[in-house]
Scaffold this motif. Structure first.
Motif, short mmCIF file in Angstrom:
data_model
loop_
_atom_site.label_atom_id
_atom_site.label_comp_id
_atom_site.label_asym_id
_atom_site.label_seq_id
_atom_site.Cartn_x
_atom_site.Cartn_y
_atom_site.Cartn_z
N UNK A 1 0.82 -1.20 0.00
CA UNK A 1 0.00 0.00 0.00
C UNK A 1 0.86 1.26 0.00
N UNK A 2 2.01 1.18 0.69
CA UNK A 2 2.90 2.34 0.79
C UNK A 2 3.35 2.83 -0.59
N UNK A 3 3.66 1.87 -1.50
CA UNK A 3 4.10 2.28 -2.84
C UNK A 3 3.00 2.99 -3.60
N UNK A 4 1.74 2.51 -3.45
CA UNK A 4 0.62 3.21 -4.08
C UNK A 4 0.49 4.61 -3.52
N UNK A 5 0.63 4.75 -2.21
CA UNK A 5 0.53 6.07 -1.59
C UNK A 5 1.61 6.99 -2.13
N UNK A 6 2.82 6.49 -2.25
CA UNK A 6 3.91 7.31 -2.79
C UNK A 6 3.62 7.72 -4.22
N UNK A 7 3.07 6.81 -5.02
CA UNK A 7 2.75 7.14 -6.40
C UNK A 7 1.64 8.20 -6.46
N UNK A 8 0.63 8.05 -5.62
CA UNK A 8 -0.44 9.05 -5.57
C UNK A 8 0.14 10.42 -5.21
N UNK A 9 1.02 10.45 -4.22
CA UNK A 9 1.62 11.72 -3.81
C UNK A 9 2.43 12.33 -4.96
N UNK A 10 3.22 11.52 -5.64
CA UNK A 10 4.03 12.04 -6.76
C UNK A 10 3.15 12.62 -7.86
N UNK A 11 2.12 11.87 -8.24
CA UNK A 11 1.22 12.33 -9.31
C UNK A 11 0.51 13.62 -8.90
N UNK A 12 -0.02 13.62 -7.68
CA UNK A 12 -0.75 14.81 -7.19
C UNK A 12 0.18 16.01 -7.09
N UNK A 13 1.36 15.81 -6.53
CA UNK A 13 2.32 16.91 -6.39
C UNK A 13 2.64 17.50 -7.77
N UNK A 14 2.91 16.64 -8.73
CA UNK A 14 3.27 17.12 -10.07
C UNK A 14 2.12 17.88 -10.72
N UNK A 105 -1.28 22.10 13.02
CA UNK A 105 -2.06 20.99 13.58
C UNK A 105 -1.32 19.67 13.38
N UNK A 106 -0.68 19.49 12.24
CA UNK A 106 0.02 18.24 11.92
C UNK A 106 1.53 18.38 12.07
N UNK A 107 1.97 19.25 12.95
CA UNK A 107 3.41 19.53 13.08
C UNK A 107 4.22 18.30 13.51
N UNK A 108 3.57 17.29 14.09
CA UNK A 108 4.29 16.08 14.46
C UNK A 108 4.53 15.15 13.27
N UNK A 109 3.91 15.48 12.14
CA UNK A 109 4.18 14.73 10.92
C UNK A 109 5.56 15.13 10.39
N UNK A 110 6.09 14.28 9.52
CA UNK A 110 7.42 14.54 8.97
C UNK A 110 7.30 15.13 7.58
N UNK A 111 7.89 16.31 7.36
CA UNK A 111 7.90 16.90 6.02
C UNK A 111 8.81 16.06 5.14
N UNK A 112 8.31 15.75 3.96
CA UNK A 112 9.12 15.04 2.98
C UNK A 112 9.11 15.82 1.67
N UNK A 113 10.15 15.61 0.89
CA UNK A 113 10.23 16.28 -0.40
C UNK A 113 9.70 15.35 -1.49
N UNK A 114 9.38 15.93 -2.61
CA UNK A 114 8.93 15.15 -3.77
C UNK A 114 10.01 14.12 -4.16
N UNK A 115 11.26 14.53 -4.09
CA UNK A 115 12.38 13.67 -4.49
C UNK A 115 12.52 12.45 -3.57
N UNK A 116 12.17 12.58 -2.30
CA UNK A 116 12.27 11.46 -1.37
C UNK A 116 11.31 10.34 -1.71
N UNK A 117 10.32 10.60 -2.54
CA UNK A 117 9.29 9.60 -2.84
C UNK A 117 9.60 8.79 -4.10
N UNK A 118 10.76 9.00 -4.70
CA UNK A 118 11.14 8.26 -5.91
C UNK A 118 11.50 6.83 -5.58
#
Length: 118
Positions: A1-14, A105-118
């Protein structure tokens, strides 16, 4: 499921970036919440831009086989929420983004970059 989530994030970000979305943030929240693995938060300058960001994101994700579970908001909304299960996308006007301040509100989440999801 994680890979699908990463793909969704990449597509949406782009797609958001293609429509000149501003301050696009990706927050990884899987360790602090069960509602999703990632949040994407972006701003648009005006209603037509927010609408274009929504339309292209939905179109690109559908082309890749991902359909939203729910979309809250419409073409006249200054805050649109797109629910893709493991990924939730928020598109705001600048004013609403400052007001609701999801990053705080979500400050405990970890910021990630688009590049980290490749």
């Amino acid at each position: 499921m994680e890979n699908n989530a990463k793909e969704i994030v990449r597509i949406a970000y782009d797609a958001l970036d293609e429509k000149l979305g501003q301050d696009i943030e990706i927050l990884k929240i899987d360790e602090i919440s069960v509602i999703a693995d990632y949040l994407i938060i972006a701003s648009g300058n005006n209603l037509p831009q927010i609408s274009a960001m929504l339309d292209l994101t939905e179109e690109k994700l559908a082309e890749a086989g991902y359909l939203s579970k729910r979309i809250e908001g419409n073409k006249k909304s200054t805050w649109v929420l797109m629910d893709y299960g493991d990924v939730i996308i928020h598109i705001f006007s600048k004013e609403d983004r400052l007001f609701y301040d999801l990053e705080r509100i979500w400050r405990d989440g970890r910021k990630v970059t688009r590049e980290e999801l490749e």
